[in-house]
Design an enzyme around this catalytic site. Structure first.
Site, PDB file in Angstrom:
ATOM      1  N   GLY A   1       4.519  -6.339   5.809  1.00 12.84           N
ATOM      2  CA  GLY A   1       4.458  -7.197   6.922  1.00 12.84           C
ATOM      3  C   GLY A   1       2.925  -7.427   7.251  1.00 12.84           C
ATOM      4  N   SER A   2       2.308  -6.365   7.362  1.00 11.41           N
ATOM      5  CA  SER A   2       0.828  -6.221   7.655  1.00 11.41           C
ATOM      6  C   SER A   2      -0.154  -7.091   6.553  1.00 11.41           C
ATOM      7  CB  SER A   2       0.320  -4.926   7.666  1.00 11.41           C
ATOM      8  OG  SER A   2       1.121  -4.026   8.615  1.00 11.41           O
ATOM      9  N   SER A   3       0.401  -6.596   5.288  1.00  6.54           N
ATOM     10  CA  SER A   3      -0.259  -7.378   4.207  1.00  6.54           C
ATOM     11  C   SER A   3      -0.261  -9.068   4.155  1.00  6.54           C
ATOM     12  CB  SER A   3       0.152  -6.912   2.751  1.00  6.54           C
ATOM     13  OG  SER A   3      -0.402  -7.213   1.655  1.00  6.54           O
TER      14      SER A   3
ATOM     15  N   ALA B   1       9.592  -0.529   5.251  1.00  2.86           N
ATOM     16  CA  ALA B   1       9.561   0.297   4.115  1.00  2.86           C
ATOM     17  C   ALA B   1       8.471   1.284   4.010  1.00  2.86           C
ATOM     18  CB  ALA B   1       9.630  -0.321   2.867  1.00  2.86           C
TER      19      ALA B   1
ATOM     20  N   LYS C   1       0.678  -1.041  -0.076  1.00  3.87           N
ATOM     21  CA  LYS C   1       0.087   0.053  -0.054  1.00  3.87           C
ATOM     22  C   LYS C   1       0.703   1.256  -0.063  1.00  3.87           C
ATOM     23  CE  LYS C   1       0.828   1.249   4.686  1.00  3.87           C
ATOM     24  NZ  LYS C   1       1.638   2.275   4.829  1.00  3.87           N
TER      25      LYS C   1
ATOM     26  N   ASP D   1      -2.366  -1.511  10.652  1.00  3.02           N
ATOM     27  CA  ASP D   1      -2.726  -1.603   9.076  1.00  3.02           C
ATOM     28  C   ASP D   1      -3.218  -2.933   8.526  1.00  3.02           C
ATOM     29  OD1 ASP D   1      -1.444   0.984   8.992  1.00  3.02           O
ATOM     30  OD2 ASP D   1       0.302   0.242   7.912  1.00  3.02           O
TER      31      ASP D   1
HETATM   32  O1  C5P Z   1      -0.120  -1.346  15.070  1.00  2.00           O
HETATM   33  P1  C5P Z   1       1.138  -1.597  14.745  1.00  2.00           P
HETATM   34  O2  C5P Z   1       2.005  -2.561  15.576  1.00  2.00           O
HETATM   35  O3  C5P Z   1       1.634  -1.798  13.230  1.00  2.00           O
HETATM   36  O4  C5P Z   1       2.196  -0.219  14.959  1.00  2.00           O
HETATM   37  C1  C5P Z   1       3.510  -0.211  15.172  1.00  2.00           C
HETATM   38  C2  C5P Z   1       3.779   1.116  16.142  1.00  2.00           C
HETATM   39  O5  C5P Z   1       3.450   2.152  15.597  1.00  2.00           O
HETATM   40  C3  C5P Z   1       2.813   1.249  17.274  1.00  2.00           C
HETATM   41  O6  C5P Z   1       3.538   0.155  18.585  1.00  2.00           O
HETATM   42  C4  C5P Z   1       2.660   2.717  17.513  1.00  2.00           C
HETATM   43  O7  C5P Z   1       4.096   3.027  18.387  1.00  2.00           O
HETATM   44  C5  C5P Z   1       2.897   3.253  16.427  1.00  2.00           C
HETATM   45  N1  C5P Z   1       1.699   3.854  15.795  1.00  2.00           N
HETATM   46  C6  C5P Z   1       1.135   4.821  16.409  1.00  2.00           C
HETATM   47  N2  C5P Z   1      -0.369   5.092  15.959  1.00  2.00           N
HETATM   48  C7  C5P Z   1      -0.649   4.281  15.039  1.00  2.00           C
HETATM   49  C8  C5P Z   1      -0.258   2.958  14.383  1.00  2.00           C
HETATM   50  C9  C5P Z   1       0.924   2.758  14.892  1.00  2.00           C
HETATM   51  O8  C5P Z   1       1.531   5.313  17.475  1.00  2.00           O
HETATM   52  N3  C5P Z   1      -1.953   4.808  14.563  1.00  2.00           N
END
Ligand code: C5P
Length: 288
Positions: free
Chosen positions: A107-109, A102, A15, A141
């Site tokens: 990884g999310s996908s 990147a 994305k 994501d």
């Molecule tokens: O949700 P995910 O594990 O992918 O997010 C990785 C890190 O990015 C979170 O631990 C947080 O520090 C930050 N993040 C955030 N606000 C978001 C998404 C991610 O602060 N909306």
């Protein structure tokens, strides 16, 4: 390992974020967002096989992602089988094409693709709501990748609304180093973010390619660019090679150029591939 014969290869798209506004920091530590996710035609490949017995095996062809339980895909398999009440196992072989760390959601996908792929192979045991809930547990994501297409993301990125916007062509340039999403958010100075949070982006603006390109913005870009000035240089190169707009995706460091005509994108892609050394990865893609 007893492979039950139920095996298939699935594509996990990357994305870009056409807009990424950070509104405020929440009590749970996440940041409240307004973002536009756009799925693009750059894919990882996941060969997913159901197995009898409850072993989970995850391997990849990349040194940049871990095999086994440390891979988000592994956790996706565990969550899926727990929710589905199934005692199957799975073998997943991951072919990485999307650069890691990147800003492209690779990884999310992969994790979302695992949920979708397992569900297909298991005869749709879970409905969309359950898949979205599990996706939200895996990362901010991940729910977007259950949906795909062009989507407004609110909340921490998991409150989703599909939108109809032009499907542009894209040239992506990854400068060959990784950026930590958590660090990018941690380094964000929220007092410096403009208070233009009364979001006036209308569907009308999204439908007009020129206006949409003018709206391209990413609050995390300045944070990452401060540490990696290369990002600004690569954006400049994309614009100099005919991009209508250029932006960093997510927390970076990948930058993308937006093109309204496929042939212009192709020309810029060739030019950048020739101009940049092999530490860079350059991709040509289109909106999905
Ligand atoms: O949700 P995910 O594990 O992918 O997010 C990785 C890190 O990015 C979170 O631990 C947080 O520090 C930050 N993040 C955030 N606000 C978001 C998404 C991610 O602060 N909306």
């Amino acid at each position: 390992m007893d492979i039950s014969g139920n095996s298939k290869t699935f594509l996990a798209p990357a994305k870009v974020n056409l807009i990424l506004k950070v509104l405020h920091k929440r009590d749970d530590g996440y940041h409240e967002l307004y973002t536009i996710f756009q799925a693009i035609s750059l894919y990882d490949e996941l060969e997913i096989s159901l197995t009898k017995g409850d072993d989970i095996v995850v391997t990849s062809d990349s040194m940049s992602v871990p095999d086994g339980p440390d891979n988000l895909v592994y956790r996706a398999v565990q969550l899926f089988f727990k929710e589905a009440g199934s005692d199957s196992g799975a073998v997943i072989r991951l072919k990485k094409r999307i650069p890691v760390g990147a800003g492209l959601g690779g990884g999310s996908s992969d994790a979302a693709c695992t949920l979708l792929g397992l569900n297909e192979l298991c005869g749709s045991l879970l409905g969309q709501d359950a898949l979205m809930r599990l996706a939200g547990m895996l990362g901010s994501d991940v729910p977007f990748f259950i949906m795909g297409g062009s989507v407004i993301g609110r909340g921490r990125g998991e409150v989703l609304e599909p939108i109809d916007i032009p499907l542009f062509d894209y040239v992506l340039v990854n400068p060959g180093f990784e950026v930590s999403t958590a660090k990018a958010y941690a380094n964000l100075d929220l007092t410096k973010i403009n208070e233009d949070n009364k979001l006036t982006y209308s569907t009308e603006a999204f439908e007009d390619p020129l206006r949409l390109v003018a709206l391209l913005s990413n609050d995390l870009e300045a944070v990452t660019e401060r540490q990696h000035p290369r990002i600004g240089e690569l954006k400049r190169m994309l614009l100099d090679n005919g991009a209508a707009g250029a932006l960093m995706s997510g927390s970076g460091p990948t930058v993308f150029g937006v093109f309204r005509r496929g042939q212009d994108a192709k020309r810029a892609y060739e030019a950048l591939k020739n101009a940049l050394d092999s530490s860079h990865a350059v991709f040509l893609a289109h909106g999905l």
